[in-house]
Design an enzyme around this catalytic site. Structure first.
Site, mmCIF file in Angstrom:
data_model
loop_
_atom_site.group_PDB
_atom_site.id
_atom_site.type_symbol
_atom_site.label_atom_id
_atom_site.label_comp_id
_atom_site.label_asym_id
_atom_site.label_seq_id
_atom_site.Cartn_x
_atom_site.Cartn_y
_atom_site.Cartn_z
ATOM 1 N N HIS A 87 15.014 2.609 -35.973
ATOM 2 C CA HIS A 87 15.530 3.736 -36.349
ATOM 3 C C HIS A 87 16.907 3.928 -36.594
ATOM 4 O O HIS A 87 17.216 5.340 -36.824
ATOM 5 C CB HIS A 87 15.188 4.748 -35.163
ATOM 6 C CG HIS A 87 13.578 4.892 -34.819
ATOM 7 N ND1 HIS A 87 13.111 5.952 -34.193
ATOM 8 C CD2 HIS A 87 12.689 3.984 -35.047
ATOM 9 C CE1 HIS A 87 11.583 5.542 -34.099
ATOM 10 N NE2 HIS A 87 11.447 4.474 -34.475
ATOM 11 N N GLU A 113 1.820 6.217 -36.485
ATOM 12 C CA GLU A 113 2.216 5.784 -35.107
ATOM 13 C C GLU A 113 3.405 6.552 -34.555
ATOM 14 O O GLU A 113 3.738 6.837 -33.408
ATOM 15 C CB GLU A 113 2.660 4.176 -35.127
ATOM 16 C CG GLU A 113 2.925 3.679 -33.617
ATOM 17 C CD GLU A 113 4.170 3.904 -33.008
ATOM 18 O OE1 GLU A 113 4.213 4.078 -31.845
ATOM 19 O OE2 GLU A 113 5.292 4.361 -33.669
ATOM 20 N N GLU A 114 4.568 6.870 -35.627
ATOM 21 C CA GLU A 114 5.670 7.424 -35.193
ATOM 22 C C GLU A 114 5.381 8.971 -34.778
ATOM 23 O O GLU A 114 6.408 9.487 -34.021
ATOM 24 C CB GLU A 114 6.442 7.445 -36.414
ATOM 25 C CG GLU A 114 7.244 6.231 -37.073
ATOM 26 C CD GLU A 114 8.230 5.444 -35.730
ATOM 27 O OE1 GLU A 114 8.445 6.300 -34.810
ATOM 28 O OE2 GLU A 114 8.237 4.217 -36.303
ATOM 29 N N ASP A 172 3.282 3.443 -41.078
ATOM 30 C CA ASP A 172 3.799 4.819 -41.578
ATOM 31 C C ASP A 172 5.357 4.436 -41.345
ATOM 32 O O ASP A 172 6.092 3.491 -40.466
ATOM 33 C CB ASP A 172 3.549 6.062 -40.713
ATOM 34 C CG ASP A 172 3.903 5.939 -39.159
ATOM 35 O OD1 ASP A 172 3.385 4.612 -38.753
ATOM 36 O OD2 ASP A 172 3.944 6.648 -38.464
#
Ligand SMILES: [Zn+2]
Ligand SMILES: [Zn+2]
Length: 413
Positions: free
Chosen positions: A379, A153-154, A96
């Site tokens: 990020h 996962e995020e 993702d």
């Protein structure tokens, strides 16, 4: 597209020490980079990874894997059997992207507004497809290879969803391994923690402090929840500094405070929101009780009360000692002892943790920094990876699999 294979000294050295691996990985490198760039251009958010999952499934089928789709939502499991008795190695990649802008200068920048592969999960997916292709050509020495491509996962939900949907069963996985790309390490470097836990458990909480509102000029007629909250905020840090073993690690951070409507009004209540990070499960278990005891004690002493809503989210990653040793031997065998750095555990979360709760596991960092463009943190809107690092990721996951299977040949099947 121009891709130079093995321009780095260490990977080139494999031509002498492991010629078969050098040639096989070198020949699939360009395809892996093309897959990664395509995924990078077309990022998909958590549980929406349908295009990505479609590409993964199609490639795995093409390379002779048994494929199960829609595992735990948009997850994909690929299975390669050798036909020779041996254990089952599970390798995991997450797929993702994040809901943010991509501001890299490269021509493979995200084409979708508000979605970007700024954590490098495109690289993880491409690297694992590289391992898939490697073994489709080379064949396994024994046992079975299970490739787990997980969604979401995020948001910390994909791994648990896949496990609940049976991803670790039929056949049962004996060893799990995963990696994360990391810009604090140079291409050709790896890191693993020597601690028992690698990434922290992630919990969130809401603490509501209730008092009695009134005029700010007459505080004696109120029970001021803002004043009580201020003391709770400070006092809760003493769990970290006074109640937990100094050699254990806890983070207790507040990210949001909601209260009041005007400078002259003392409100009825205050809402404090935050996160708790712990490594040891026993420390984690005690946190809600410790927090509630301190917060209610303070609130009550001033005539107020409080309520704690504490949510356990992702557990910490448990690193198996013998799996770590095998990883360390594998990296030394390929790139020498210096290539593996020892890192402290991270207080960030990573939902590979769920796999590590079920199966002996190892999780490590893969260095992806090579110059300014690849030095931005995960990020960040300008996060990017050095694609040469894929050579290292594929070779280490590949040889780790080989070494584990050879070591345990004939034990299962
Ligand atoms: Zn991330
Ligand atoms: Zn990530």
């Amino acid at each position: 597209m121009t891709v130079t294979v093995g321009s780095s000294r260490e990977f080139s050295n494999l031509a002498n020490t492991h010629p078969e691996w050098h040639e096989a990985i070198g020949s699939l490198f360009e395809e892996v980079v093309a897959i990664r760039r395509d995924l990078h251009k077309n990022p998909e958010l958590s549980f929406q990874e349908t295009r990505t999952a479609g590409i993964v499934s199609a490639r795995l089928r093409e390379w002779g894997y048994e494929v199960t789709e829609n595992v735990g939502g948009t997850g994909v499991v690929g299975l390669l059997k050798s036909g020779v008795p041996g254990p089952v190695v599970g390798l995991r990649a997450d797929m993702d992207a994040l809901p943010m802008m991509d501001e890299i200068a490269a021509d493979y920048r995200s084409q979708r507004d508000g979605a970007a592969h700024t954590c490098g999960h495109d690289a993880h997916t491409a690297i694992l497809l590289g391992v898939a292709k490697l073994y489709s050509g080379k064949g396994l020495p024994c046992g079975t290879l299970k490739l787990i491509f997980q969604p979401a996962e995020e948001i910390g939900e994909g791994a648990a969803a896949m496990i609940a949907d049976g991803a670790l069963q039929n056949p049962k996985v004996d060893l799990m391994a995963g990696l994360h790309v990391h810009p604090t390490l140079h291409t050709g470097e790896f890191s693993v923690t020597t601690a028992e836990y690698s990434c922290a458990a992630v919990d969130i909480f809401e603490l509501e402090v209730k008092g009695k509102g009134g005029h700010a000029a007459h505080p004696h007629q109120t029970v001021d929840p803002i004043m009580i909250s201020a003391q709770i905020l400070v006092a809760l840090q003493q769990i970290v500094s006074r109640q937990v073993d100094p050699l254990d690690s806890v983070v207790l951070s507040f990210g949001q405070i909601e209260a009041g409507s005007k400078a002259t009004i003392i409100p009825n209540s205050v809402l404090l929101k935050g996160t708790v990070r712990t490594l040891k499960p026993e420390t984690r278990k005690e946190m809600p009780e410790r927090m509630a005891a301190i917060a209610s004690g303070i609130a009550q002493s001033f005539g107020g009360e409080c309520e704690l809503d504490y949510q356990f989210i992702t557990p910490s990653i448990k690193i198996d000692g013998s799996a770590r040793e095998l990883l360390s031997d594998t990296i030394s065998e390929l790139y020498g002892e210096d290539a593996l750095k020892i890192s402290l555990p991270s207080m960030g979360g990573e939902d590979f943790a769920y796999f590590s709760q079920e199966v002996p596991s190892v999780f490590f960092r893969l260095g992806t920094k090579n110059g300014e463009a690849t030095a931005f943190p995960n990020h960040n809107t300008r996060f990017d990876v050095d694609e040469q690092a894929f050579l290292y990721g594929i070779s280490v996951l590949g040889l780790l699999t080989y070494n584990y299977l050879k070591k345990n040949e004939g034990e299962k099947g």
